[in-house]
Design an enzyme around this catalytic site. Sequence first.
Site, PDB file in Angstrom:
ATOM      1  N   HIS A 151      39.041  39.661  34.972  1.00 47.19           N
ATOM      2  CA  HIS A 151      40.347  39.350  35.558  1.00 47.19           C
ATOM      3  C   HIS A 151      41.321  38.777  34.520  1.00 47.19           C
ATOM      4  O   HIS A 151      42.381  39.368  34.288  1.00 47.19           O
ATOM      5  CB  HIS A 151      40.180  38.427  36.770  1.00 47.19           C
ATOM      6  CG  HIS A 151      41.449  37.807  37.247  1.00 47.19           C
ATOM      7  ND1 HIS A 151      42.487  38.543  37.755  1.00 47.19           N
ATOM      8  CD2 HIS A 151      41.862  36.510  37.252  1.00 47.19           C
ATOM      9  CE1 HIS A 151      43.488  37.726  38.077  1.00 47.19           C
ATOM     10  NE2 HIS A 151      43.134  36.487  37.776  1.00 47.19           N
ATOM     11  N   GLU A 177      41.818  25.683  36.763  1.00 45.73           N
ATOM     12  CA  GLU A 177      41.652  25.663  38.205  1.00 45.73           C
ATOM     13  C   GLU A 177      40.200  25.912  38.629  1.00 45.73           C
ATOM     14  O   GLU A 177      39.697  25.273  39.545  1.00 45.73           O
ATOM     15  CB  GLU A 177      42.564  26.700  38.866  1.00 45.73           C
ATOM     16  CG  GLU A 177      42.892  26.296  40.288  1.00 45.73           C
ATOM     17  CD  GLU A 177      43.615  27.376  41.064  1.00 45.73           C
ATOM     18  OE1 GLU A 177      44.073  28.348  40.461  1.00 45.73           O
ATOM     19  OE2 GLU A 177      43.704  27.216  42.288  1.00 45.73           O
ATOM     20  N   ASP A 178      39.519  26.822  37.954  1.00 44.76           N
ATOM     21  CA  ASP A 178      38.207  27.265  38.436  1.00 44.76           C
ATOM     22  C   ASP A 178      37.007  26.718  37.672  1.00 44.76           C
ATOM     23  O   ASP A 178      35.880  26.894  38.114  1.00 44.76           O
ATOM     24  CB  ASP A 178      38.139  28.801  38.414  1.00 44.76           C
ATOM     25  CG  ASP A 178      39.136  29.421  39.373  1.00 44.76           C
ATOM     26  OD1 ASP A 178      39.640  28.689  40.238  1.00 44.76           O
ATOM     27  OD2 ASP A 178      39.421  30.624  39.243  1.00 44.76           O
ATOM     28  N   ASP A 238      68.070  61.513  48.444  1.00 46.52           N
ATOM     29  CA  ASP A 238      67.828  61.181  47.042  1.00 46.52           C
ATOM     30  C   ASP A 238      66.460  60.552  46.814  1.00 46.52           C
ATOM     31  O   ASP A 238      66.336  59.418  46.402  1.00 46.52           O
ATOM     32  CB  ASP A 238      68.944  60.290  46.489  1.00 46.52           C
ATOM     33  CG  ASP A 238      69.420  59.290  47.518  1.00 46.52           C
ATOM     34  OD1 ASP A 238      68.830  59.247  48.614  1.00 46.52           O
ATOM     35  OD2 ASP A 238      70.371  58.552  47.223  1.00 46.52           O
TER      36      ASP A 238
HETATM   37 MN    MN Z   1      43.929  34.453  38.251  1.00 45.57          MN
END
Ligand code: MN
Length: 722
Positions: free
Chosen positions: A48, A76-77, A259
């Site tokens: 990721h 964060e993780d 269009d």
């Molecule tokens: Mn992320």
Amino acid sequence: MIRINQITDKVSAYIENADLDLIQRAYVFSAQAHDGVVRRSGEPYISHPMNVAYLLADMQLDEATVAAGLLHDTVEDTDTTVDEIEELFGSDVADIVDGVTKISQMDLEDKAVQQAENIRKLILAMAEDIRVLMVKLADRLHNMRTLEFMKPVKQQLIARETQDIYAPLANRLGLHRVKTELEDLCLQYLKPDVFGQLTDAVSDHRAAGEPYIDKVLELINEMLKKNKIKGHVYGRTKHLHSIHVKMEQQGLTFDEIFDLIAFRIILNSLKDCYAVLGLIHAIWRPVPGRFKDYISMPKANMYQSLHSTVIGPDGERIEFQIRTSEMNQIAEYGVAAHWQYKEVGKGQQRGKTAGTRDAERYTWLKQIMDWQRELSDPREFMANLRMDMFQEEVFVFTPNGDIKELPEGATPVDFAYAIHSEVGDKCAGAKINGRIVPLHATLKNGDSVEIITDKNRMPSRDWLKFVKTAKARTRIKNYTRTVERDRAISLGKELLEKEGRRASINVQKAMKEGLLLKLVEEFNCGSVDDLLSQVGFSRFTPRKVIKKLYAVIHGEPLDVRKPKKEAETDAKKKQPKADGLHISGVDNVLLRFASCCTPLPGEPIVGYITRGRGVTVHRIDCHNVNNFEDERLLEVNWEGVEDKPYPAKIRVKCLNKKGMLGKICTMLADLEVNIDSGSFESRVDGTSILEFTVEVTDLNQLHHALSQIKALKAVKEALRVS
Ligand code: MN
């Protein structure tokens, strides 16, 4: 899966001597931090951040941003801290990661959709560095691309948030490519049926339209060649989301949308853009109202291009977008692309020392400032952009997590009134992010604000000195005005009773018998309270009212000790009315200028309700004002100022030279400043102090005179004194 050298190769293609080591180290660190974690897709987690970094390299962002892309989820993780990132990768990378983490931690899911716009602005405001947003958007794009692995409930939530917040945010930043891809992905998850139908219809149409597209491409290429203009032309089908929006908004079926195909012509110069537009209009008839010149009038997100729809070869409508390659880069990747482009374009070497690195840490605003210098009307552009973005507002949270939008510089009192008038009125204290702050504290973006109320608390006139919102201001003013009137009423009553005793009249009794009511009309008042308040404000002297009351009671005039005429002129002399002043909400009050600070027209002033001697007007910064009771202060404004002289004291310090006094006096006379009185003092240090009381019409005249005096060589100092 993307490999790290794909990323570094990409970066070295657009940055000379790129700091690839930074990116490599970020990769190794991130891979270790996320080690053992697997995504729902079955891939290792590191895939990721790798994809995010690849997207950022695709947008041609700098090494710090790409590295931050690799590290964006570590804080964060995992156990990683921002300090650690800073230590290992520098403050640039750390700041970006920190910003992305903060945005991720904002709980956006529960917010009502109508607040989406506020959230977008909040995100913009919080991310002082545009690179934070780039990373966040790349993160979201990859998450949307891999949304199929999420549970349906989560898919809906993420897609909705993307549609409400991130796609428009990408649009605001001019990241057209990111925006369209996000929108199409949202459509896929939020309206799968529509998405399926449109995909089929478009591919059918595309297949059917291919020969047509080829035909137009050929015609344009021929035209360019014939006119010796270098450029590229592309034919493309519009993206699904925009087709869907058009069908919905205009109530059309797919077949009714003409269009669907747009052609984009990329040229080398601005001149060529207009030339090609002219050539196209010469062959095909333009559809009225469909020409837009975003080159001379760029959109707020900096988008520039010429747009025109014409009736093409087989009578079909075709849309053209004509722009330079630089404009195209901005159209697809927004302002960051431009920043990049310009640096590379100028052939600037990216510095390796810490100093130049710091200098490169452009904030979003700085880049815009650079950019706008090149625009035809930069001021207007800037004004729109700043208003549009975030400059003049702050976004703060209520304890429930709702967002309130307030003007820059707003205080907890503004916040309290924004919640509810009652909360404002009873506001006794405030906490910002859990800490007690003074009520005049300045709120900052993202602050979480809590108001402490007290049912005995009342709005204070002091608050007017710092509140920023109209709502708070009006409410406080109204309140204090009522309080002031109440005070004036009881003061008036007190004064009348006192004066009444001298004439042996029981005013209380007279009031009960309704006798005062008979005077109301005579004094041009609306009610008894009104009359009393006018006495309190010294509009009428108590003696005058009592005299009339006496006449009402006894049917004859009061036997006055002083002749009537003399009494009145006496009162006038003592309390000359100050012209050119106005008290908001109260008319006809006796005003006098305070002799301690001699206010001049144009200066901030405040009125003070004296006991029985009318209202004196002081400069707001007069030292005496601090000692006055709050309840007796009145708002006073200059209004319809007459051209009459007002006194002011000035002091001049100059070298003790011959003729100085004369020079200054002549100068003042030339400036039509009258000298009322003056004093002169020579000092042992060879300087002189001259003090004058002069007469000026307003503050400007005084300032002008002072600056003229100051300009004299021998003058060391010339100022106004109290
Ligand atoms: Mn992320």
